[in-house]
Scaffold this active site. Sequence first.
Site, mmCIF file in Angstrom:
data_model
loop_
_atom_site.group_PDB
_atom_site.id
_atom_site.type_symbol
_atom_site.label_atom_id
_atom_site.label_comp_id
_atom_site.label_asym_id
_atom_site.label_seq_id
_atom_site.Cartn_x
_atom_site.Cartn_y
_atom_site.Cartn_z
ATOM 1 N N CYS A 1 -15.391 -10.942 4.903
ATOM 2 C CA CYS A 1 -16.176 -12.133 4.601
ATOM 3 C C CYS A 1 -15.233 -13.330 4.552
ATOM 4 O O CYS A 1 -14.290 -13.350 3.788
ATOM 5 C CB CYS A 1 -16.879 -11.999 3.265
ATOM 6 S SG CYS A 1 -18.035 -10.649 3.223
ATOM 7 N N GLN B 1 0.812 -1.219 0.000
ATOM 8 C CA GLN B 1 0.000 0.000 0.000
ATOM 9 C C GLN B 1 0.849 1.275 0.000
ATOM 10 O O GLN B 1 0.300 2.371 -0.047
ATOM 11 C CB GLN B 1 -0.941 0.006 1.217
ATOM 12 C CG GLN B 1 -1.980 -1.097 1.209
ATOM 13 C CD GLN B 1 -3.061 -0.922 0.139
ATOM 14 O OE1 GLN B 1 -3.141 0.123 -0.527
ATOM 15 N NE2 GLN B 1 -3.894 -1.924 -0.039
HETATM 16 C C1 LIG Z 1 -3.519 -6.241 -1.634
HETATM 17 C C2 LIG Z 1 -2.522 -6.536 -0.577
HETATM 18 C C3 LIG Z 1 -1.814 -7.744 -0.579
HETATM 19 C C4 LIG Z 1 -2.088 -8.839 -1.570
HETATM 20 O O1 LIG Z 1 -1.602 -8.510 -2.840
HETATM 21 P P1 LIG Z 1 -1.967 -9.414 -4.111
HETATM 22 O O2 LIG Z 1 -1.073 -8.913 -5.176
HETATM 23 O O3 LIG Z 1 -3.411 -9.153 -4.389
HETATM 24 O O4 LIG Z 1 -1.685 -10.825 -3.766
HETATM 25 C C5 LIG Z 1 -0.867 -7.923 0.403
HETATM 26 N N1 LIG Z 1 -0.613 -6.992 1.330
HETATM 27 C C6 LIG Z 1 -1.269 -5.826 1.361
HETATM 28 C C7 LIG Z 1 -0.935 -4.819 2.406
HETATM 29 C C8 LIG Z 1 -2.248 -5.553 0.411
HETATM 30 O O5 LIG Z 1 -2.913 -4.398 0.456
#
Ligand SMILES: *Cc1c(COP(=O)(O)O)cnc(C)c1O
Length: 383
Positions: free
Chosen positions: A325, A181
Amino acid sequence: MLLPVYLDYNATTPVDPRVLEAMLPWFTEHFGNAASRTHLYGWTAEEAVATARKQVAKLLHANLKEVVFTSGATEANNLAIKGVFEKWSYKGKHIITLATEHKAVLDTCHHIEQLGGEVTYLMPDPHGLITPKQVADALRPETILVSVMYANNEIGVIQPIREIAAVAHAGGALFHTDATQAVGKLPIDMVEEGIDLLSLSAHKLYGPKGVGALVVRQGVEITAQMDGGGHERGRRSGTLNVPGIVGLGNACELAQREMGTETQRLALLRDRLEKGILMNIPQTFVNGNTPQRLAHLTNICFEHVDGENLLLSLKDIAVSTGSACTSASVLPSYVLKILGLSDDQAYASLRFSLGRFSTEEEIDFALQHVVEVVERMRVGSAV
Ligand SMILES: *Cc1c(COP(=O)(O)O)cnc(C)c1O
């Protein structure tokens, strides 16, 4: 304005049209396997991957040899944690992480426990932050890894990464961060911040789904979790997703160029939304209310409102609630619970996450919609 207004950029982002355009030739015209060393089709694909590697590395002040392409951040987190554990468990089997990590880290740590590892889950303060001292106090001689997320996906709080990495290193442990993020949203310098391993995902920064990377600092050894062919310098086998990787590279380059202005613009919009809600709707508060948080996100609790009804009534905006969920049932968000919220408060919390294509018009519309819906619900239940 498209309805419902999309305010869930932390769940996923649309692919930037410029990224899509860069990807397209790599499906049809330049379809080569980047591992084919015997002809032009392979060389062309390999070159495109090399360019993307540079683009990813540059954004993080890393070296292109340090980038390991994966299917996303879930795989990158698995590779980092399991890869370090498998390589270094002869030295020690203890890992330190944070109770509010993404499931991709928490579930991987639970797996490590099944394998005989020991994991300490640090509890953050009521705003979601941990201190370097908490990490220092949890360190043991047998600690091999500290894994702390850069910015939280639900509430956006930013951990003191540099200080935590320094503490981990002083204790002889490696430092990993799930920066999914934060990449493309905050300036990150892996060298200066002392990050040994960093996970990222393309679909959280206007790239395609199903591609990401683990960046592994030179000299940091991990055991591959996918065998077969020795791609990515033996760290992750499997034919490379060339169009996806080209997309990720382009997304990183765009983010690097536009991060500064984008962050400023989104901070203004976010503040407008947040202040508007707090001022117009009584009994609301921000979850993770610290200056140390992402500029494009606000997570707000609407007290004495039924969470399920709230989401059902907010038909014209797309947001996330403080519930997760699972296959069996709807549970309150464990992140919000850890901050000290009751089940009802967690259910009645909404995460608004803005992004590159959010407009002032959309934010004003969303604000008005939320104010109207919550007022109507509160009158209905006579609170
Ligand atoms: C979305 C997210 C993930 C998972 O990432 P993907 O590429 O969808 O596997 C892992 N950690 C955080 C903090 C995320 O926001």
